[in-house]
Enzyme design. Structure first.
Site, PDB file in Angstrom:
ATOM      1  N   SER A  24     -18.888  86.479  33.040  1.00  0.00           N
ATOM      2  CA  SER A  24     -19.805  87.275  32.206  1.00  0.00           C
ATOM      3  C   SER A  24     -18.944  88.084  31.249  1.00  0.00           C
ATOM      4  CB  SER A  24     -20.628  88.239  33.058  1.00  0.00           C
ATOM      5  OG  SER A  24     -21.347  87.548  34.039  1.00  0.00           O
TER       6      SER A  24
ATOM      7  N   LYS B 119     -27.226  86.595  29.473  1.00  0.00           N
ATOM      8  CA  LYS B 119     -26.740  87.335  30.653  1.00  0.00           C
ATOM      9  C   LYS B 119     -26.782  88.851  30.395  1.00  0.00           C
ATOM     10  CE  LYS B 119     -24.442  88.346  34.451  1.00  0.00           C
ATOM     11  NZ  LYS B 119     -24.961  88.217  35.801  1.00  0.00           N
TER      12      LYS B 119
ATOM     13  N   LYS C 116     -18.878  97.089  32.963  1.00  0.00           N
ATOM     14  CA  LYS C 116     -18.321  96.129  31.997  1.00  0.00           C
ATOM     15  C   LYS C 116     -19.445  95.406  31.251  1.00  0.00           C
ATOM     16  CE  LYS C 116     -17.817  92.246  33.664  1.00  0.00           C
ATOM     17  NZ  LYS C 116     -18.350  90.902  33.784  1.00  0.00           N
TER      18      LYS C 116
END
Ligand code: NAD
Length: 302
Positions: free
Chosen positions: A97, A172, A240
Site C-alpha cells: 500500500s 486502497k 502512513k
C-alpha cells in the site's frame, strides 16, 4: 497456469500470501532483507533468492509486498534491485500500500526496461491473507491484468481492475480513509455511552444491526471493549496510509478535512509510543480527552 514467481517482502502479509501461491502449485523464489523470513518460506517449498535482482532474474512474474513507497523504490530501482535482474516481458505486481504517485514513477521506470507493472494493494489483513480471501484492488493495463489475474486469485477472493496504474492505490486510500474515520467515530460514540454510565457492549449490540452497523464496527468494537489492542493492522501503518491519502488529496486539490483530523489523533498516539497497537487503538485518543476508558461497568456480566 503454473508460473515462476518471485516474491519480495515476507512480513505479516507476504508470508501467508507466498504460502498460498505455493499451495496453488506455483514455483516460487523469495527474498527478504530478514534472513529468518526467507528460511521460513524456503522450508515451505520456495527457492531462496540472494537479492531482489537475483529473484527477478529467475522469475516471469515478480510480486513485492513491502511497507511503503521508499521501500518499493529501494527494492525495485535501487542497487541489486528488481530492475537490475528483470527480463523484458516480465510483470512486476506491487501489492504494497503506497502512494499512487510512487506507483506511477516505478511503472515508468519499469516501462523503460520493457517490464510491465501493476499496482495491486490489498484489504483484509493477516487473517484474510492466511485464508487467501483478500480483496485486491488493481491498477494497470487490461491485457497485463488478464495475464496476472489467476495468480492474484490464489491470494484473494475479490480481484478488481479499478483503472490505470495508480488506481489500485487510489482505491486502497479510499478504503483506508473510510476505515480510519469509522474507527474514530466509533470511539467518540462508545466513549460518550460509557461516560453516560451505559455498558458499551449493550450499546454495540443494540446498534450493530442498524444503519450504523459496519464491518469496522463488528471487528473493532469487541476489541476495544475487551481492551485488546494486539495488532492486526498497526497504527503506524495506518498513519502512513493517511499521509499518502493527504498527499494525493493535495496533489489533486481535494480537501480531506476528516482524514486530516484523524491523522492528528494518530500522530499524537505515535508520540505516546502507541504506534504498534492495533488501529482500534485510535479510540485511546478520544478516551484520554474524556478521561474515561471504554469498558463494561464494574459488576456487568461479561
Ligand atoms: P511488514 O513490515 O510485516 O513486512 C514487510 C517486509 O518487507 C518485512 O519482512 C521487511 O523485512 C521486508 N522488507 C523491507 N524492505 C525490504 C527490501 N528493500 N527488500 C526486501 N525486503 C524488504 O508489513 P506487512 O504488514 O506485511 O505490510 C506490507 C504492506 O501491506 C504494507 O504496505 C501494508 O500497509 C499493507 N497491508 C498490511 C495489512 C496488515 O494487516 N498487516 C493489511 C493490508 C495491507
Amino acid at each position: 497456469m503454473s508460473c515462476k514467481i518471485g516474491f519480495i517482502g515476507l512480513g505479516i502479509m507476504g508470508k501467508p500470501m507466498s504460502r498460498n501461491l505455493l499451495k496453488a502449485g506455483h514455483q516460487l523464489v523469495v527474498y527478504d532483507v530478514v534472513a529468518a523470513a526467507v528460511d521460513e518460506i524456503a522450508a515451505a517449498g520456495a527457492a531462496r533468492g540472494a537479492s531482489s535482482a537475483d529473484v527477478a532474474a529467475r522469475s516471469d512474474v515478480l510480486i513485492t509486498m513491502l511497507p511503503d513507497g521508499p521501500d518499493v523504490e529501494q527494492a525495485v530501482l535501487g542497487p541489486a534491485g528488481v530492475l537490475e535482474g528483470a527480463r523484458p516481458g516480465a510483470i512486476l505486481i506491487d501489492m504494497s500500500s503506497i502512494s499512487p504517485m510512487v506507483s506511477q514513477k516505478v511503472a515508468a521506470e519499469c516501462a523503460a526496461r520493457g517490464v510491465e507493472f501493476l499496482d495491486a494493494p490489498v484489504s483484509g489483513g493477516e487473517p484474510k491473507a492466511v485464508d487467501g480471501t483478500l480483496a485486491i484492488m488493481v491498477g494497470g493495463k487490461q491485457e497485463v491484468f488478464d495475464k496476472a489475474k489467476d495468480i492474484l486469485a490464489a491470494m484473494g477472493s475479490s480481484v478488481t481492475l479499478t483503472g490505470p496504474v495508480g488506481a489500485g492505490n487510489v482505491t486502497k486510500l479510499a478504503n483506508q480513509i473510510i476505515v480510519a474515520c469509522n474507527i474514530a467515530a466509533m470511539g467518540e460514540a462508545l466513549v460518550l455511552a460509557t461516560k453516560a454510565g451505559l455498558d458499551p457492549e449493550v450499546v454495540f449490540n443494540a446498534i450493530k444491526g442498524g444503519l450504523a452497523g459496519s464491518t469496522v464496527l463488528n471487528a473493532k468494537a469487541p476489541m476495544v471493549i475487551s481492551r485488546n489492542f494486539k495488532p492486526g493492522f498497526r497504527i503506524r501503518l495506518h498513519q502512513k496510509d493517511l499521509r499518502n491519502a493527504l498527499l494525493a488529496g493535495e496533489s489533486l486539490k481535494v480537501p480531506l478535512p476528516i482524514t486530516s483530523l484523524v491523522q492528528q489523533m494518530i500522530i499524537t498516539l505515535m508520540n505516546e509510543g502507541k504506534g504498534d497497537l492495533d488501529h482500534s487503538g485510535i479510540v485511546n485518543f478520544l478516551e484520554a480527552m474524556a478521561g474515561i476508558e471504554v469498558q463494561k461497568p464494574a459488576g456487568a456480566s461479561a
